[in-house]
Design an enzyme around this catalytic site. Structure first.
Site, PDB file in Angstrom:
ATOM      1  N   CYS A 264       7.237   9.808   6.764  1.00  0.00           N
ATOM      2  CA  CYS A 264       6.690   9.756   8.207  1.00  0.00           C
ATOM      3  C   CYS A 264       7.590   9.197   9.151  1.00  0.00           C
ATOM      4  CB  CYS A 264       4.641   8.714   7.897  1.00  0.00           C
ATOM      5  SG  CYS A 264       5.676   7.567   7.463  1.00  0.00           S
TER       6      CYS A 264
ATOM      7  N   LYS B  75      -6.697  -1.056   4.405  1.00  0.00           N
ATOM      8  CA  LYS B  75      -7.098  -0.022   4.326  1.00  0.00           C
ATOM      9  C   LYS B  75      -5.793   0.371   2.761  1.00  0.00           C
ATOM     10  CE  LYS B  75      -2.476   2.213   7.018  1.00  0.00           C
ATOM     11  NZ  LYS B  75      -2.198   2.926   5.502  1.00  0.00           N
ATOM     12  N   ASN B  76      -5.285  -0.472   2.752  1.00  0.00           N
ATOM     13  CA  ASN B  76      -4.247   0.284   0.842  1.00  0.00           C
ATOM     14  C   ASN B  76      -4.678  -0.884   0.626  1.00  0.00           C
ATOM     15  OD1 ASN B  76      -2.301   0.632   3.188  1.00  0.00           O
ATOM     16  ND2 ASN B  76      -0.986  -0.907   3.533  1.00  0.00           N
TER      17      ASN B  76
ATOM     18  N   ARG C 146      -6.041   5.115  12.147  1.00  0.00           N
ATOM     19  CA  ARG C 146      -5.256   6.034  10.704  1.00  0.00           C
ATOM     20  C   ARG C 146      -6.098   4.569  10.756  1.00  0.00           C
ATOM     21  NH1 ARG C 146      -0.277   7.012   9.606  1.00  0.00           N
ATOM     22  NH2 ARG C 146      -0.741   6.188   7.864  1.00  0.00           N
TER      23      ARG C 146
ATOM     24  N   ASP D 100      10.529  10.423  -5.649  1.00  0.00           N
ATOM     25  CA  ASP D 100      11.658  10.846  -6.780  1.00  0.00           C
ATOM     26  C   ASP D 100      10.360   9.823  -7.740  1.00  0.00           C
ATOM     27  OD1 ASP D 100      12.167   9.029  -5.056  1.00  0.00           O
ATOM     28  OD2 ASP D 100      13.798   8.234  -5.664  1.00  0.00           O
TER      29      ASP D 100
ATOM     30  N   ARG E 297      -0.017  10.943   3.224  1.00  0.00           N
ATOM     31  CA  ARG E 297       1.163  10.706   2.694  1.00  0.00           C
ATOM     32  C   ARG E 297       0.642  10.323   1.771  1.00  0.00           C
ATOM     33  NH1 ARG E 297       5.007   9.260   0.303  1.00  0.00           N
ATOM     34  NH2 ARG E 297       5.584   7.515  -1.043  1.00  0.00           N
TER      35      ARG E 297
ATOM     36  N   ILE F 202      13.262  -2.500   4.246  1.00  0.00           N
ATOM     37  CA  ILE F 202      12.446  -2.072   3.037  1.00  0.00           C
ATOM     38  C   ILE F 202      11.851   0.151   3.972  1.00  0.00           C
ATOM     39  CG2 ILE F 202       9.954  -1.390   2.308  1.00  0.00           C
ATOM     40  CD1 ILE F 202       9.844  -3.883   1.274  1.00  0.00           C
TER      41      ILE F 202
ATOM     42  N   ASP G 196       4.595  -4.263   7.023  1.00  0.00           N
ATOM     43  CA  ASP G 196       3.814  -3.837   7.863  1.00  0.00           C
ATOM     44  C   ASP G 196       3.316  -4.917   8.950  1.00  0.00           C
ATOM     45  OD1 ASP G 196       1.439  -2.151   5.377  1.00  0.00           O
ATOM     46  OD2 ASP G 196       3.977  -1.770   6.485  1.00  0.00           O
TER      47      ASP G 196
ATOM     48  N   ARG H 254      10.324   8.779   2.756  1.00  0.00           N
ATOM     49  CA  ARG H 254       9.069   8.672   2.257  1.00  0.00           C
ATOM     50  C   ARG H 254       8.926   9.542   0.571  1.00  0.00           C
ATOM     51  NH1 ARG H 254       4.973   5.818   5.076  1.00  0.00           N
ATOM     52  NH2 ARG H 254       4.220   5.039   3.408  1.00  0.00           N
ATOM     53  N   PRO H 255      10.436   9.457   0.288  1.00  0.00           N
ATOM     54  CA  PRO H 255      10.045  10.118  -1.125  1.00  0.00           C
ATOM     55  C   PRO H 255       9.556   9.697  -1.549  1.00  0.00           C
ATOM     56  CG  PRO H 255      12.339   8.515  -0.518  1.00  0.00           C
ATOM     57  CD  PRO H 255      11.565   8.411   0.157  1.00  0.00           C
TER      58      PRO H 255
HETATM   59  C1  EPZ Z   1       3.184   1.260   0.804  1.00  0.00           C
HETATM   60  O1  EPZ Z   1       3.298   1.846   0.992  1.00  0.00           O
HETATM   61  C2  EPZ Z   1       1.821   0.505   1.836  1.00  0.00           C
HETATM   62  N1  EPZ Z   1       0.954   2.604   1.651  1.00  0.00           N
HETATM   63  C3  EPZ Z   1       3.343   0.310   3.451  1.00  0.00           C
HETATM   64  O2  EPZ Z   1       2.035   0.607   4.148  1.00  0.00           O
HETATM   65  C4  EPZ Z   1       3.713  -0.538   3.493  1.00  0.00           C
HETATM   66  O3  EPZ Z   1       4.760  -0.443   4.368  1.00  0.00           O
HETATM   67  C5  EPZ Z   1       5.235  -0.258   1.569  1.00  0.00           C
HETATM   68  O4  EPZ Z   1       4.026  -0.128   0.259  1.00  0.00           O
HETATM   69  C6  EPZ Z   1       5.612  -1.194   1.204  1.00  0.00           C
HETATM   70  O5  EPZ Z   1       4.971  -3.135   1.291  1.00  0.00           O
HETATM   71  C7  EPZ Z   1      -0.220   1.835   1.203  1.00  0.00           C
HETATM   72  O6  EPZ Z   1      -0.117   1.414   1.009  1.00  0.00           O
HETATM   73  C8  EPZ Z   1      -1.336   2.925   1.234  1.00  0.00           C
HETATM   74  P1  EPZ Z   1       6.715   1.392  -1.765  1.00  0.00           P
HETATM   75  P2  EPZ Z   1       4.458   2.594  -0.240  1.00  0.00           P
HETATM   76  O7  EPZ Z   1       6.790   3.010  -2.528  1.00  0.00           O
HETATM   77  O8  EPZ Z   1       4.463   2.426  -1.682  1.00  0.00           O
HETATM   78  C9  EPZ Z   1      11.100   4.214  -1.184  1.00  0.00           C
HETATM   79  C10 EPZ Z   1       1.358   1.114   6.242  1.00  0.00           C
HETATM   80  O9  EPZ Z   1       1.529   1.278   7.325  1.00  0.00           O
HETATM   81  N2  EPZ Z   1      10.445   4.688  -2.255  1.00  0.00           N
HETATM   82  O10 EPZ Z   1       6.723   0.673  -1.237  1.00  0.00           O
HETATM   83  O11 EPZ Z   1       4.488   4.187   0.077  1.00  0.00           O
HETATM   84  C11 EPZ Z   1      10.239   3.880  -0.299  1.00  0.00           C
HETATM   85  O12 EPZ Z   1      11.875   4.788   1.340  1.00  0.00           O
HETATM   86  C12 EPZ Z   1       2.092   1.680   4.854  1.00  0.00           C
HETATM   87  O13 EPZ Z   1       0.463   1.002   6.037  1.00  0.00           O
HETATM   88  C13 EPZ Z   1      11.421   5.569  -2.379  1.00  0.00           C
HETATM   89  O14 EPZ Z   1      12.723   5.572  -2.438  1.00  0.00           O
HETATM   90  O15 EPZ Z   1       6.020   2.392   0.011  1.00  0.00           O
HETATM   91  C14 EPZ Z   1      10.932   2.441   0.903  1.00  0.00           C
HETATM   92  O16 EPZ Z   1      12.041   2.643   1.253  1.00  0.00           O
HETATM   93  C15 EPZ Z   1       3.316   2.270   5.682  1.00  0.00           C
HETATM   94  N3  EPZ Z   1      11.320   6.649  -4.173  1.00  0.00           N
HETATM   95  C16 EPZ Z   1      10.524   1.815  -0.325  1.00  0.00           C
HETATM   96  O17 EPZ Z   1      10.344   2.483  -1.746  1.00  0.00           O
HETATM   97  C17 EPZ Z   1       9.903   6.520  -4.081  1.00  0.00           C
HETATM   98  O18 EPZ Z   1       9.348   7.464  -4.992  1.00  0.00           O
HETATM   99  C18 EPZ Z   1       9.731   1.036  -0.449  1.00  0.00           C
HETATM  100  O19 EPZ Z   1       8.372   2.036  -0.735  1.00  0.00           O
HETATM  101  C19 EPZ Z   1       8.790   5.960  -3.422  1.00  0.00           C
HETATM  102  C20 EPZ Z   1       9.763   5.107  -2.472  1.00  0.00           C
END
Ligand code: EPZ
Length: 422
Positions: A118, A22-23, A400, A126, A94, A329, A307, A123-124
């Site tokens: 979610c 999926k990812n 999903r 920024d 998302r 995370i 995950d 999930r910001p």
């Molecule tokens: C990806 O999410 C995956 N989703 C997530 O899988 C996975 O858990 C995550 O990476 C971590 O491995 C997809 O690939 C579609 P991040 P992502 O940006 O990219 C913070 C699942 O169950 N952050 O790596 O959204 C964030 O809040 C999903 O399949 C900011 O602060 O995660 C988190 O604490 C869930 N600002 C950390 O960074 C931002 O602009 C890592 O998030 C973006 C992220």
């Protein structure tokens, strides 16, 4: 409303094939916006998130032909004319924010509502907005949406240092850089396998990306890239989850069509916990194991994948001793453990990022609600080892991320059925 009903206690037998990731699919599909020719995606999982992403692309003007029986989709992005993403679809998905990268790179403009968070965390976005700013895009805020516009209609190469490792942030900025003018450097980039493969596929279409899979990625902008044919890589999260299922049910099952090395630290940790595994080229077989409590902290790849933390936390309720699960995370990904406690688990929450698990504990069937897809599949696994019947609702969350999950589990001998509840 649909629920899953699971009767616990069955030993499982046979093998289960891992689906396309999926990812990864949620990245290669938006990447098609960058391409100036037709594309074909194979081994595509037809799960809810993918259907939403396909609907988003179709709404923008892409021509899409899906063949679910062949797990294939053919897409012609040349007809994309709109730059405003459908609000209802963005709110359901998302990861729609990923589309902003290729849309800006190709068209210099994109309008979308906030993709929303979610239950696993706020999930910001920024780092996305800062990244687009570095490329010279300006944000205009509206009531419920925002518009991103590239200065002079074209992104300019940028030097971006991510303050935190972000998986989709990295992938989105790679795609933004592909058609930008000049050179882009991404520092403190994520190193997930999906990123390396995305770069490989984009390079096969004429992009110039170096260093994907390392913390520093360099992209030389090009005028255009061609279409192509891409196969979605196996889902490492499904693979890790199914291995835990075999260990939890003390069964000998084989998880097929996976890439064991994509599981990173999960395999060494499971071995440290006493798991008896046979690791092949593209399969993992589980054998009966006496598990001992082993603490973990989730970490970006190649560390322990967040995950796969929920099924591992469940596994530790069946291991001897006390373990600490540090979900480093996301701040909201451990709250599902209170539902495991209603089944008889002994899990104490120290803070939103840490729980202490004492095992082994007997679990009893309960009525549960799936808060997100990874906790949801974990509830199905809990039902498999609990005494009696477990009913899980809100199973859209599970659909999903896991295609036809009840059919695939029934083939292994799991007593699970999807029931409609009026
Ligand atoms: C990806 O999410 C995956 N989703 C997530 O899988 C996975 O858990 C995550 O990476 C971590 O491995 C997809 O690939 C579609 P991040 P992502 O940006 O990219 C913070 C699942 O169950 N952050 O790596 O959204 C964030 O809040 C999903 O399949 C900011 O602060 O995660 C988190 O604490 C869930 N600002 C950390 O960074 C931002 O602009 C890592 O998030 C973006 C992220």
């Amino acid at each position: 409303m649909e629920n899953f009903e699971v009767i616990g206690g069955n030993e499982l037998h046979g093998e289960i094939e891992v689906n396309g990731a999926k990812n990864f699919a949620l990245k290669i599909l938006p990447a098609i916006v960058l391409m100036s020719g037709k594309c074909k995606i194979t081994n595509l999982p037809f799960i809810e998130d993918i259907r939403r992403m396909l609907e988003l692309l179709e709404d923008l003007g892409a021509k899409i032909e899906s063949d679910e029986s062949q797990k294939t989709v053919e897409i012609d992005p040349t007809g994309i004319s709109k730059t405003a993403l459908s609000e209802t679809l963005v709110r359901k998905l998302r990861s729609s924010i990923i589309l902003a990268g290729p849309m800006l790179s190709r068209f210099g403009e994109v309008k979308m509502s906030h993709p929303g968070g979610c239950v696993i965390g706020k999930r910001p976005i920024d780092m996305f907005l800062d990244g687009f700013g570095a490329f010279g895009a300006e944000v205009q805020w509206e009531e419920e949406a925002f518009i991103l516009k590239a200065k002079d209609g074209k992104l300019k190469g940028a030097d971006i240092f991510f303050p935190k490792v972000t998986v989709t942030g990295t992938e989105t900025m790679v795609m933004a850089a592909v058609l930008a003018e000049g050179k882009t450097i991404l520092r403190n980039a994520a190193m997930e396998p999906e990123i390396s493969v995305l770069a490989e596929y984009l390079n096969s279409c004429g992009a110039k990306i170096k260093g994907a899979g390392s913390p520093t990625i360099e992209i030389e902008g090009v005028k255009e890239i061609s279409g192509g044919e891409f196969r979605v890589i196996p889902d490492r999260i499904e693979a890790g989850t199914f291995v835990m299922m075999g260990l939890l049910t003390k069964s000998e099952i084989t998880v097929k069509n996976c890439i064991p090395e994509h599981l990173g630290a999960v395999i060494p940790i499971l071995k440290k916990a006493g798991a008896n595994l046979e690791i092949g080229e593209d399969y993992i077989t589980t054998k009966k194991s006496d598990l001992i409590a082993t603490s973990i902290a989730t970490h970006e790849y190649p560390g322990f994948a967040t995950d796969i933390q929920p099924p591992y936390t469940l596994l530790m309720t069946q291991a001897k001793g006390i373990s600490i699960i540090h979900e480093a995370i996301f701040e909201g990904r451990l709250f599902f453990t209170d539902q495991l406690n209603t089944m008889g688990a002994n899990i104490i929450m120290c803070d939103p990022h840490r729980v202490v698990v004492s095992g082994p504990t007997e679990l009893y069937g309960k009525r549960l609600t799936s808060p997100d897809l990874r906790a949801g599949i974990t509830m199905i696994l809990a039902g498999m080892i609990a005494k009696g019947k477990t009913v899980i609702d809100n199973i859209y969350q599970i659909d999903r991320g896991y295609e036809k999950i009840e059919e695939r589990l029934q083939k292994l001998g799991v007593d699970i059925k999807r029931v409609k509840e009026n």
